[in-house]
Design an enzyme around this catalytic site. Structure first.
Site, PDB file in Angstrom:
ATOM      1  N   LYS A 170      43.350  41.286  34.144  1.00  0.00           N
ATOM      2  CA  LYS A 170      43.022  42.420  34.679  1.00  0.00           C
ATOM      3  C   LYS A 170      43.720  43.017  36.014  1.00  0.00           C
ATOM      4  O   LYS A 170      44.019  44.132  36.344  1.00  0.00           O
ATOM      5  CB  LYS A 170      41.887  41.705  35.369  1.00  0.00           C
ATOM      6  CG  LYS A 170      40.974  42.826  36.538  1.00  0.00           C
ATOM      7  CD  LYS A 170      40.121  43.802  35.448  1.00  0.00           C
ATOM      8  CE  LYS A 170      40.016  44.410  36.502  1.00  0.00           C
ATOM      9  NZ  LYS A 170      39.180  46.127  36.500  1.00  0.00           N
ATOM     10  N   LYS A 239      39.970  45.250  47.167  1.00  0.00           N
ATOM     11  CA  LYS A 239      40.538  43.692  47.470  1.00  0.00           C
ATOM     12  C   LYS A 239      41.190  43.244  45.927  1.00  0.00           C
ATOM     13  O   LYS A 239      42.345  42.749  45.611  1.00  0.00           O
ATOM     14  CB  LYS A 239      38.784  43.452  46.209  1.00  0.00           C
ATOM     15  CG  LYS A 239      38.438  41.948  46.028  1.00  0.00           C
ATOM     16  CD  LYS A 239      37.598  42.193  45.395  1.00  0.00           C
ATOM     17  CE  LYS A 239      37.827  42.928  43.784  1.00  0.00           C
ATOM     18  NZ  LYS A 239      36.720  42.612  42.700  1.00  0.00           N
TER      19      LYS A 239
END
Ligand code: NAD
Length: 297
Positions: A170, A239
């Site tokens: 991911k 993030k």
């Protein structure tokens, strides 16, 4: 049909939970924002009062939460899944990085709960339409059991049994997504300064070899029209870039481009705010160069 717990009804979680319900599953939901919980209850979900409550009502719990710290708290905190009386498996779809997935998975396994690491990609549109890329790392038998549920939310890829591997997958993807948006904004700013129409440039790029996810999706939908509403916050992309850096460090892979991309997002975070849409990175470039990347008409 299954009873499924769903924790985190945000940009991604809400439409995913709704798809599960539309497919006939019964959803027991929890979110710290009462208003979104009420919206899902209005569509037929049952409300829970904590992650622990969800985990004491159903065997299968899914989550879509913002940060690694929140995932840890929801899974392992005092009101967390860990102490649930019914839960057997936890399908975790947030982007947290491999280390969090490994640690949370290990702590749950000690209590007889199997974690299925399942981060997703494809944005809000993908969540609404069930066309997400779903990346799964889990024991094969758990994957086989849950694949029919995951099929409802997107195209499912089994990436391996090793814990955390899907998170690495991911973050590789999101690093590319962030970089494509950053570099497309920078490239477009040079053309705009020379007097090219941004909308025309995007049409040319998309017919040519420079096309990418930013030129095909983010620019036409959110940057050229100036809506900046793609559905993913600057804080979350920031993030993900930090998490990508950690993945690179774990693997002892040096990165030369990542620090530049990270710095551009740091500036976007500082100037546009954590809650701004991540497409606001184009505003940061506009400000630096003194041009507009909006369509002229
Ligand atoms: P979001 O901020 O829109 O949604 C998160 C939800 O979690 C909110 O409804 C929030 O109220 C809830 N929440 C926060 N703390 C909680 C807690 N302690 N207990 C229960 N609920 C809590 O975020 P999002 O955009 O839906 O993203 C969710 C995850 O999916 C993130 O990890 C993100 O990186 C990832 N992701 C997002 C996208 C996207 O395009 N938005 C795409 C792929 C993956």
């Amino acid at each position: 049909m299954m009873d499924i717990g769903f924790i985190g009804l945000g940009n991604m979680g809400f439409p995913m939970a709704r798809r599960l319900m539309n497919a006939g599953h019964h959803v027991v939901a929890y979110d710290t924002r009462p208003e979104v919980l009420a919206q899902l209850v209005a569509l037929g979900a049952a409300a829970a009062v904590s992650p622990l409550d969800v985990a004491s009502k159903v065997e299968t719990v899914m989550s879509s939460l913002p940060t690694p710290a929140i995932v840890r708290a929801v899974a392992l905190g005092p009101d967390g899944l860990l102490n649930g009386t019914k839960i057997k498996r936890f399908i975790e779809m947030s982007t947290t990085g491999s280390q969090t997935a490994i640690e949370v998975g290990q702590a749950l396994r000690e209590r007889g709960i199997q974690m299925i690491d399942s981060p997703v990609s494809g944005g809000v549109n993908g969540a609404v339409n069930g066309t997400l890329a779903v990346m799964v790392s889990a024991p094969q038998q758990d994957f086989d059991l849950l694949k029919p549920v995951l099929d409802i939310i997107g195209k499912v890829f089994f990436v391996g049994e090793k814990p955390g591997l899907a998170q690495t997958m991911k973050l590789v993807n999101n690093y590319l997504s962030a970089t494509a948006l950053a570099v497309t904004s920078e490239a477009m700013s040079v053309g705009a300064k020379a007097g090219l129409d941004p909308a025309l440039m995007i049409s040319v790029i998309n017919a040519g070899s420079g096309r990418n996810s930013a030129s095909q999706d983010k620019f036409p939908k959110s940057i050229l029209p100036g809506t900046f509403d793609f559905g993913f916050t600057t804080a979350l992309m920031f993030k993900d870039l930090l998490l990508f850096k950690q993945e690179a460090d774990y693997m002892h892979v040096p990165t030369t481009i990542a620090p530049e991309v990270h710095a551009l997002w740091q500036a976007t975070h500082d100037h546009e705010g954590a809650d701004s849409d991540f497409t606001a990175v184009a505003k940061e470039v506009e400000r630096r160069v003194g041009i507009s990347l909006r369509a002229k008409s």
